[in-house]
Design a protein around this motif. Structure first.
Motif, PDB file in Angstrom:
ATOM      1  N   PRO A  28       0.809  -1.226   0.000  1.00 24.11           N
ATOM      2  CA  PRO A  28       0.000   0.000   0.000  1.00 24.11           C
ATOM      3  C   PRO A  28       0.838   1.270   0.000  1.00 24.11           C
ATOM      4  CG  PRO A  28      -0.945  -1.583   1.520  1.00 24.11           C
ATOM      5  CD  PRO A  28       0.358  -2.168   1.051  1.00 24.11           C
ATOM      6  N   TRP A  29       1.950   1.266   0.740  1.00 29.60           N
ATOM      7  CA  TRP A  29       2.764   2.480   0.810  1.00 29.60           C
ATOM      8  C   TRP A  29       3.469   2.780  -0.516  1.00 29.60           C
ATOM      9  CZ3 TRP A  29       2.830  -1.452   4.422  1.00 29.60           C
ATOM     10  CH2 TRP A  29       3.795  -2.452   4.250  1.00 29.60           C
ATOM     11  N   ASP A  30       3.663   1.768  -1.356  1.00 35.03           N
ATOM     12  CA  ASP A  30       4.226   2.030  -2.685  1.00 35.03           C
ATOM     13  C   ASP A  30       3.241   2.838  -3.529  1.00 35.03           C
ATOM     14  OD1 ASP A  30       6.588   0.516  -2.191  1.00 35.03           O
ATOM     15  OD2 ASP A  30       5.486  -1.330  -2.595  1.00 35.03           O
ATOM     16  N   LEU A  31       1.982   2.449  -3.478  1.00 35.30           N
ATOM     17  CA  LEU A  31       0.953   3.194  -4.200  1.00 35.30           C
ATOM     18  C   LEU A  31       0.788   4.587  -3.612  1.00 35.30           C
ATOM     19  CD1 LEU A  31      -1.358   3.559  -6.189  1.00 35.30           C
ATOM     20  CD2 LEU A  31      -2.837   2.275  -4.614  1.00 35.30           C
ATOM     21  N   LEU A  32       0.817   4.689  -2.294  1.00 34.50           N
ATOM     22  CA  LEU A  32       0.691   6.000  -1.653  1.00 34.50           C
ATOM     23  C   LEU A  32       1.823   6.931  -2.060  1.00 34.50           C
ATOM     24  CD1 LEU A  32      -0.462   5.074   1.965  1.00 34.50           C
ATOM     25  CD2 LEU A  32      -1.706   6.507   0.333  1.00 34.50           C
ATOM     26  N   GLU A  33       3.036   6.393  -2.119  1.00 38.51           N
ATOM     27  CA  GLU A  33       4.168   7.223  -2.525  1.00 38.51           C
ATOM     28  C   GLU A  33       3.964   7.756  -3.940  1.00 38.51           C
ATOM     29  OE1 GLU A  33       9.036   7.235  -2.418  1.00 38.51           O
ATOM     30  OE2 GLU A  33       7.971   5.313  -2.355  1.00 38.51           O
ATOM     31  N   TYR A  34       3.493   6.896  -4.830  1.00 36.87           N
ATOM     32  CA  TYR A  34       3.210   7.332  -6.202  1.00 36.87           C
ATOM     33  C   TYR A  34       2.131   8.407  -6.210  1.00 36.87           C
ATOM     34  CZ  TYR A  34       0.971   7.473 -10.735  1.00 36.87           C
ATOM     35  OH  TYR A  34       0.399   7.922 -11.896  1.00 36.87           O
ATOM     36  N   ALA A  35       1.032   8.153  -5.523  1.00 40.87           N
ATOM     37  CA  ALA A  35      -0.100   9.077  -5.559  1.00 40.87           C
ATOM     38  C   ALA A  35       0.222  10.413  -4.902  1.00 40.87           C
ATOM     39  CB  ALA A  35      -1.307   8.435  -4.872  1.00 40.87           C
ATOM     40  N   LEU A  36       0.904  10.371  -3.772  1.00 41.03           N
ATOM     41  CA  LEU A  36       1.221  11.612  -3.057  1.00 41.03           C
ATOM     42  C   LEU A  36       2.191  12.483  -3.847  1.00 41.03           C
ATOM     43  CD1 LEU A  36       1.488  10.113   0.526  1.00 41.03           C
ATOM     44  CD2 LEU A  36      -0.162  11.852  -0.186  1.00 41.03           C
ATOM     45  N   ALA A  51     -10.158   1.741  11.764  1.00 33.25           N
ATOM     46  CA  ALA A  51      -8.879   1.025  11.739  1.00 33.25           C
ATOM     47  C   ALA A  51      -8.119   1.245  10.438  1.00 33.25           C
ATOM     48  CB  ALA A  51      -9.115  -0.463  11.970  1.00 33.25           C
ATOM     49  N   GLU A  52      -8.796   1.096   9.307  1.00 32.87           N
ATOM     50  CA  GLU A  52      -8.118   1.247   8.016  1.00 32.87           C
ATOM     51  C   GLU A  52      -7.573   2.662   7.843  1.00 32.87           C
ATOM     52  OE1 GLU A  52     -10.663  -2.246   7.827  1.00 32.87           O
ATOM     53  OE2 GLU A  52     -11.096  -0.167   8.396  1.00 32.87           O
ATOM     54  N   ASP A  53      -8.374   3.637   8.235  1.00 33.88           N
ATOM     55  CA  ASP A  53      -7.982   5.024   7.979  1.00 33.88           C
ATOM     56  C   ASP A  53      -6.832   5.484   8.877  1.00 33.88           C
ATOM     57  OD1 ASP A  53      -9.906   5.065   6.057  1.00 33.88           O
ATOM     58  OD2 ASP A  53     -11.393   6.118   7.257  1.00 33.88           O
ATOM     59  N   VAL A  54      -6.792   5.024  10.125  1.00 34.35           N
ATOM     60  CA  VAL A  54      -5.651   5.429  10.961  1.00 34.35           C
ATOM     61  C   VAL A  54      -4.376   4.734  10.490  1.00 34.35           C
ATOM     62  CG1 VAL A  54      -7.054   6.085  12.953  1.00 34.35           C
ATOM     63  CG2 VAL A  54      -6.201   3.728  12.792  1.00 34.35           C
ATOM     64  N   ALA A  55      -4.511   3.529   9.929  1.00 36.44           N
ATOM     65  CA  ALA A  55      -3.335   2.880   9.324  1.00 36.44           C
ATOM     66  C   ALA A  55      -2.822   3.733   8.169  1.00 36.44           C
ATOM     67  CB  ALA A  55      -3.685   1.479   8.837  1.00 36.44           C
ATOM     68  N   LEU A  56      -3.743   4.268   7.369  1.00 36.00           N
ATOM     69  CA  LEU A  56      -3.347   5.122   6.250  1.00 36.00           C
ATOM     70  C   LEU A  56      -2.742   6.433   6.730  1.00 36.00           C
ATOM     71  CD1 LEU A  56      -6.282   4.534   3.749  1.00 36.00           C
ATOM     72  CD2 LEU A  56      -3.901   3.840   3.460  1.00 36.00           C
ATOM     73  N   ARG A  62       4.469   8.975   6.970  1.00 38.08           N
ATOM     74  CA  ARG A  62       5.851   8.542   6.734  1.00 38.08           C
ATOM     75  C   ARG A  62       6.364   9.010   5.365  1.00 38.08           C
ATOM     76  NH1 ARG A  62       7.326   4.202  10.232  1.00 38.08           N
ATOM     77  NH2 ARG A  62       5.616   3.734  11.667  1.00 38.08           N
ATOM     78  N   ILE A  63       5.440   9.272   4.445  1.00 39.86           N
ATOM     79  CA  ILE A  63       5.827   9.697   3.094  1.00 39.86           C
ATOM     80  C   ILE A  63       5.777  11.203   2.940  1.00 39.86           C
ATOM     81  CG2 ILE A  63       5.232   9.519   0.635  1.00 39.86           C
ATOM     82  CD1 ILE A  63       3.904   6.772   1.411  1.00 39.86           C
ATOM     83  N   ASP A  64       4.679  11.800   3.409  1.00 36.53           N
ATOM     84  CA  ASP A  64       4.495  13.255   3.303  1.00 36.53           C
ATOM     85  C   ASP A  64       3.812  13.760   4.565  1.00 36.53           C
ATOM     86  OD1 ASP A  64       3.982  15.884   2.737  1.00 36.53           O
ATOM     87  OD2 ASP A  64       2.820  15.526   0.926  1.00 36.53           O
ATOM     88  N   PRO A  65       4.600  14.216   5.555  1.00 31.49           N
ATOM     89  CA  PRO A  65       4.038  14.651   6.835  1.00 31.49           C
ATOM     90  C   PRO A  65       3.105  15.852   6.720  1.00 31.49           C
ATOM     91  CG  PRO A  65       6.417  14.322   6.995  1.00 31.49           C
ATOM     92  CD  PRO A  65       6.079  14.282   5.545  1.00 31.49           C
ATOM     93  N   ASP A  66       3.116  16.528   5.587  1.00 30.70           N
ATOM     94  CA  ASP A  66       2.275  17.715   5.422  1.00 30.70           C
ATOM     95  C   ASP A  66       0.967  17.423   4.680  1.00 30.70           C
ATOM     96  OD1 ASP A  66       4.120  19.456   6.693  1.00 30.70           O
ATOM     97  OD2 ASP A  66       5.308  19.526   4.854  1.00 30.70           O
ATOM     98  N   ALA A  67       0.756  16.187   4.267  1.00 32.49           N
ATOM     99  CA  ALA A  67      -0.452  15.849   3.506  1.00 32.49           C
ATOM    100  C   ALA A  67      -1.694  16.052   4.379  1.00 32.49           C
ATOM    101  CB  ALA A  67      -0.381  14.416   3.013  1.00 32.49           C
TER     102      ALA A  67
END
Length: 240
Positions: A28-36, A51-56, A62-67
């Motif tokens: 999931p974090w690979d896709l998040l890095e691409y999207a962000l 649960a799902e949303d706090v995991a996200l 971890r990828i973009d602290p300002d998102a």
């Protein structure tokens, strides 16, 4: 963000399908890095503080602290939901501008005066439209993409969700990093990274919405069977 960083136009369904398929074997974090990175400053996380949303939230931070993230405050949320919101804000040092509260244009009192008391009990779809869909439509109109925590195994209506797809209802790119994950995957992640979560999950509430329309679920039952009990309704309309 400068113009060269922005997608020039709406990606075609074929392009998004190929892109989604390319992430099926990744995390999931690979896709998040691409999207962000692709939609920097034009993407937002939808957060119910489940649960799902706090995991996200943890992955995104971890990828973009300002998102940014937004949540739909229906005026009928559980105290435990506001509690985990505050713990998430403190844990990740989120700035006030990053945590966007979206509310209905009607107060509960105004809604009762116009549409009758306890609308959620007589016309739950209309209540969801007023308190969730309308504010969601307003906030998504400001972005080119949004991130959700839906999983394919949550409900038949979500079984065919792409990892990244075009949201025809709201006209923007929809990113579903956890689509392939199971509930067990999510909870393993939360425990591994010690992510704050809603304590209602410990009291047989796998899916948490408004106080009036959420009930605990017996072990072994459909996780979403506690939502809109007795109405044959499992979705508020955000993900149809």
């Amino acid at each position: 963000m400068n113009e060269t960083q922005q997608p020039a136009e709406r990606p075609s369904d074929a392009e998004l399908k190929a892109l989604s398929d390319s992430f099926e074997s990744q995390q999931p974090w690979d896709l998040l890095e691409y999207a962000l990175k692709t939609y920097r400053q034009r993407i937002v996380l939808a957060c119910s503080f489940g649960a799902e949303d706090v995991a996200l939230v943890d992955m995104v931070h971890r990828i973009d602290p300002d998102a940014p993230l937004f949540y739909l405050d229906t005026d009928f949320l559980f105290p435990e939901t506001f509690d985990v919101r505050d713990r998430i804000i403190a844990r990740y040092g989120l700035k006030p501008a990053q945590v966007i509260q979206m509310k209905s244009l009607l107060t509960p009192e105004q809604q009762a005066a116009r549409h009758g008391t306890m609308l959620w009990a007589s016309k739950p779809d209309q209540c969801c439209e007023l308190r969730k869909i309308e504010p969601l439509t307003r906030i998504l109109g400001e972005y080119a993409a949004w991130i959700t925590g839906i999983r394919r195994d949550q409900a038949p209506t979500r079984a065919n969700a792409g990892l990244i797809e075009w949201d025809k209802k709201f006209n923007l790119v929809k990113v579903n990093p956890l689509a392939r994950w199971s509930s067990e995957n999510v909870w393993t992640y939360l425990q591994l990274h010690e992510v704050p979560y809603n304590t209602l999950h410990d009291r047989n509430y796998p899916s948490i919405g408004c106080t009036h329309c959420t009930a605990p679920v017996l072990p072994g039952d459909d996780p979403r069977s506690g939502r809109w009990k007795n109405f044959g309704k499992t979705e508020c309309g955000l993900h149809k």
